[in-house]
Design a protein around this motif. Structure first.
Motif, PDB file in Angstrom:
ATOM      1  N   ASN A  35       0.810  -1.218   0.000  1.00 59.70           N
ATOM      2  CA  ASN A  35       0.000   0.000   0.000  1.00 59.70           C
ATOM      3  C   ASN A  35       0.844   1.269   0.000  1.00 59.70           C
ATOM      4  OD1 ASN A  35      -2.129  -1.761   0.068  1.00 59.70           O
ATOM      5  ND2 ASN A  35      -2.746  -1.315   2.162  1.00 59.70           N
ATOM      6  N   SER A  36       2.068   1.170   0.502  1.00 53.44           N
ATOM      7  CA  SER A  36       2.950   2.341   0.464  1.00 53.44           C
ATOM      8  C   SER A  36       3.262   2.736  -0.974  1.00 53.44           C
ATOM      9  CB  SER A  36       4.249   2.060   1.239  1.00 53.44           C
ATOM     10  OG  SER A  36       5.046   1.084   0.581  1.00 53.44           O
ATOM     11  N   ILE A  37       3.351   1.755  -1.853  1.00 50.64           N
ATOM     12  CA  ILE A  37       3.544   2.027  -3.282  1.00 50.64           C
ATOM     13  C   ILE A  37       2.320   2.750  -3.838  1.00 50.64           C
ATOM     14  CG2 ILE A  37       3.820   0.977  -5.556  1.00 50.64           C
ATOM     15  CD1 ILE A  37       6.347   0.755  -3.971  1.00 50.64           C
ATOM     16  N   TYR A  38       1.136   2.286  -3.451  1.00 55.25           N
ATOM     17  CA  TYR A  38      -0.094   2.920  -3.925  1.00 55.25           C
ATOM     18  C   TYR A  38      -0.169   4.387  -3.501  1.00 55.25           C
ATOM     19  CZ  TYR A  38      -1.783  -1.952  -4.479  1.00 55.25           C
ATOM     20  OH  TYR A  38      -1.931  -3.267  -4.834  1.00 55.25           O
ATOM     21  N   VAL A  39       0.191   4.658  -2.238  1.00 56.05           N
ATOM     22  CA  VAL A  39       0.114   6.026  -1.713  1.00 56.05           C
ATOM     23  C   VAL A  39       0.998   6.963  -2.528  1.00 56.05           C
ATOM     24  CG1 VAL A  39       0.643   7.527   0.257  1.00 56.05           C
ATOM     25  CG2 VAL A  39      -0.516   5.346   0.628  1.00 56.05           C
ATOM     26  N   ILE A  40       2.215   6.536  -2.796  1.00 56.08           N
ATOM     27  CA  ILE A  40       3.159   7.361  -3.548  1.00 56.08           C
ATOM     28  C   ILE A  40       2.634   7.642  -4.955  1.00 56.08           C
ATOM     29  CG2 ILE A  40       5.461   7.384  -4.616  1.00 56.08           C
ATOM     30  CD1 ILE A  40       6.433   5.754  -2.182  1.00 56.08           C
ATOM     31  N   GLU A  62       4.273  -6.579  -5.383  1.00 59.65           N
ATOM     32  CA  GLU A  62       2.834  -6.649  -5.642  1.00 59.65           C
ATOM     33  C   GLU A  62       2.268  -5.256  -5.904  1.00 59.65           C
ATOM     34  OE1 GLU A  62      -1.329  -8.078  -3.444  1.00 59.65           O
ATOM     35  OE2 GLU A  62       0.615  -8.502  -2.511  1.00 59.65           O
ATOM     36  N   GLY A  63       2.743  -4.281  -5.114  1.00 56.16           N
ATOM     37  CA  GLY A  63       2.296  -2.909  -5.315  1.00 56.16           C
ATOM     38  C   GLY A  63       2.676  -2.377  -6.682  1.00 56.16           C
ATOM     39  N   LEU A  64       3.910  -2.615  -7.109  1.00 56.84           N
ATOM     40  CA  LEU A  64       4.370  -2.154  -8.415  1.00 56.84           C
ATOM     41  C   LEU A  64       3.583  -2.835  -9.546  1.00 56.84           C
ATOM     42  CD1 LEU A  64       8.224  -2.161  -7.751  1.00 56.84           C
ATOM     43  CD2 LEU A  64       6.763  -0.149  -8.029  1.00 56.84           C
ATOM     44  N   LYS A  65       3.317  -4.124  -9.377  1.00 58.65           N
ATOM     45  CA  LYS A  65       2.588  -4.870 -10.394  1.00 58.65           C
ATOM     46  C   LYS A  65       1.167  -4.330 -10.581  1.00 58.65           C
ATOM     47  CE  LYS A  65       0.954  -9.559 -11.419  1.00 58.65           C
ATOM     48  NZ  LYS A  65       0.895 -10.982 -10.929  1.00 58.65           N
ATOM     49  N   ASN A  66       0.567  -3.852  -9.493  1.00 65.43           N
ATOM     50  CA  ASN A  66      -0.836  -3.410  -9.534  1.00 65.43           C
ATOM     51  C   ASN A  66      -1.012  -1.945  -9.926  1.00 65.43           C
ATOM     52  OD1 ASN A  66      -1.706  -5.942  -8.742  1.00 65.43           O
ATOM     53  ND2 ASN A  66      -1.788  -5.420  -6.569  1.00 65.43           N
ATOM     54  N   LEU A  67       0.071  -1.219 -10.155  1.00 70.13           N
ATOM     55  CA  LEU A  67      -0.044   0.216 -10.408  1.00 70.13           C
ATOM     56  C   LEU A  67      -0.923   0.593 -11.607  1.00 70.13           C
ATOM     57  CD1 LEU A  67       3.449   1.780  -9.607  1.00 70.13           C
ATOM     58  CD2 LEU A  67       1.358   1.750  -8.234  1.00 70.13           C
ATOM     59  N   PRO A  68      -0.930  -0.197 -12.689  1.00 69.66           N
ATOM     60  CA  PRO A  68      -1.760   0.211 -13.835  1.00 69.66           C
ATOM     61  C   PRO A  68      -3.226   0.459 -13.494  1.00 69.66           C
ATOM     62  CG  PRO A  68      -0.236  -1.506 -14.505  1.00 69.66           C
ATOM     63  CD  PRO A  68      -0.086  -1.363 -13.017  1.00 69.66           C
ATOM     64  N   LYS A  69      -3.773  -0.269 -12.521  1.00 67.40           N
ATOM     65  CA  LYS A  69      -5.194  -0.073 -12.211  1.00 67.40           C
ATOM     66  C   LYS A  69      -5.444   1.186 -11.390  1.00 67.40           C
ATOM     67  CE  LYS A  69      -5.390  -3.102  -8.115  1.00 67.40           C
ATOM     68  NZ  LYS A  69      -6.020  -4.311  -7.554  1.00 67.40           N
ATOM     69  N   PHE A  70      -4.356   1.887 -11.013  1.00 64.02           N
ATOM     70  CA  PHE A  70      -4.498   3.139 -10.262  1.00 64.02           C
ATOM     71  C   PHE A  70      -4.319   4.372 -11.145  1.00 64.02           C
ATOM     72  CE2 PHE A  70      -3.597   0.127  -6.891  1.00 64.02           C
ATOM     73  CZ  PHE A  70      -4.427   0.543  -5.866  1.00 64.02           C
ATOM     74  N   LYS A  71      -4.148   4.164 -12.448  1.00 70.29           N
ATOM     75  CA  LYS A  71      -3.887   5.294 -13.344  1.00 70.29           C
ATOM     76  C   LYS A  71      -5.001   6.322 -13.309  1.00 70.29           C
ATOM     77  CE  LYS A  71      -0.735   3.211 -16.716  1.00 70.29           C
ATOM     78  NZ  LYS A  71      -0.540   2.841 -18.148  1.00 70.29           N
ATOM     79  N   GLU A  72      -6.237   5.869 -13.387  1.00 70.40           N
ATOM     80  CA  GLU A  72      -7.355   6.805 -13.404  1.00 70.40           C
ATOM     81  C   GLU A  72      -7.507   7.518 -12.059  1.00 70.40           C
ATOM     82  OE1 GLU A  72     -10.038   9.279 -14.590  1.00 70.40           O
ATOM     83  OE2 GLU A  72      -8.962   7.911 -15.945  1.00 70.40           O
TER      84      GLU A  72
END
Length: 335
Positions: free
Chosen positions: A234-239, A281-291
């Motif tokens: 989740n720290s990856i998501y926050v950044i 896992e965070g890096l792999k999931n980043l594309p779904k956070f683009k929007e």
């Protein structure tokens, strides 16, 4: 009181939950609605308080996580202006004057949330959390953690209210969106606080109400595998979601250093692989956070310079707090 509704998400914590509810009811100066969101519990226990009619219990089909459970409760609540979010492993220890909180804090300014004073359950003279901060290293930290509670007796602006004991402005929540359910649990409150901050709202620390906090009761401790993996991910998501591109570029060396330090820390505890798996896992999931990132940047009102300065000040506060904690630990060892 229709102005405020309490939400308590829970997962297999019957004894702690009952203590939290009873302490809340006994310390409030007026009747409040309490919604308990029970994440899939095999025992399927029923939460009851015969003397309190405004206690509502909702059972969810699966363990959908902290974020989805809280959001489910938020969608049920239509009339309340403010939401009091409370962990099931907390205990309110002093009187709550809700009218005073709403009047003195939330109705007087552009305020999204207030974070209450959280004390360590086993060491009530020490702070657990005096509001959450976020650094240029990509670290979230709890203000005052492990320090004497008397050191944090003044209200101040923070980056995020800790979701374990916080009051939110429901109107602003509806505007900026609820907790990000992709987080499941951990750092979702920091993400929400940054989202509000970037849109020009304030988050405050309010030291006049204290709660005892067991901490990580549901997942089994501070450094268990679930907590480490989810926090790293989740720290990856926050950044990615909340830092504008110029700040990502400027702070990249510090962020990289922050992750290296964290890896070394967890590796010494035999948890290095778990930490790395969360990061990957965070890096792999980043594309779904683009929007979500585009929306955050599109609605951002705070300048990059101001946001960077807030993060820099928080970083200095982290190291200052680290030194203070070492000093008090050393002084305690000498006694």
């Amino acid at each position: 009181m229709r102005n405020l509704t309490v939400i308590i998400p829970t997962y297999n914590q019957k004894d702690l939950l009952e203590r939290a509810i009873n302490s809340l009811i006994s310390k409030c100066n007026d009747e409040i609605n309490i919604y308990v969101l029970v994440n899939n519990t095999e025992s399927n226990y029923i939460v009851r308080n015969k003397n309190y009619a405004n206690l509502h219990v909702e059972y969810l089909n699966t363990n959908c996580g902290f974020c989805k459970a809280v959001n489910y409760g938020l969608r049920l609540i239509k009339k309340s202006r403010f939401i009091f979010l409370l962990n099931d492993d907390t205990e309110v220890i002093n009187q709550i004057d809700i009218d005073n909180i709403i009047h003195e804090l939330i109705e007087k300014g552009n305020i999204f949330s207030i974070s209450l004073k959280m004390l360590k359950g086993n060491y009530p003279n020490l702070l657990d959390d005096a509001g959450d901060m976020y650094t240029i290293l990509g670290w979230q930290f709890k203000r005052g953690n492990g320090l004497p509670k008397e050191l944090y007796d003044r209200p101040c602006e923070i980056i995020s209210a800790c979701g374990g004991a916080a009051i939110y402005n429901k109107k602003i929540l509806d505007e900026i969106g609820y907790f990000d359910e992709d987080f499941f649990a951990y750092l979702e409150d920091v993400d929400l606080g940054l989202r509000a901050l970037m849109r020009g709202y304030k988050n405050l620390y309010y030291p006049y109400i204290s709660v005892l906090h067991v901490g990580s009761a549901t997942t089994g401790g501070k450094y268990n595998d679930i907590t480490i993996r989810l926090t790293a991910r989740n720290s990856i998501y926050v950044i990615y979601k909340n830092l504008p591109l110029p700040l990502l570029i400027i702070n990249f060396p510090f962020i990289l250093l922050g992750y290296l330090i964290k890896f070394i820390f967890f590796a010494k505890k035999g948890k290095g692989k778990i930490y790395i798996s969360g990061v990957l896992e965070g890096l792999k999931n980043l594309p779904k956070f683009k929007e979500k990132r585009r929306e955050n940047m599109r609605k951002k009102k705070i300048s990059n310079i101001k946001l960077e300065w807030i993060l820099i000040k928080a970083t200095f506060e982290y190291f200052h707090q680290y030194i203070k904690r070492a000093f008090y630990t050393l002084r305690g060892a000498k006694k």
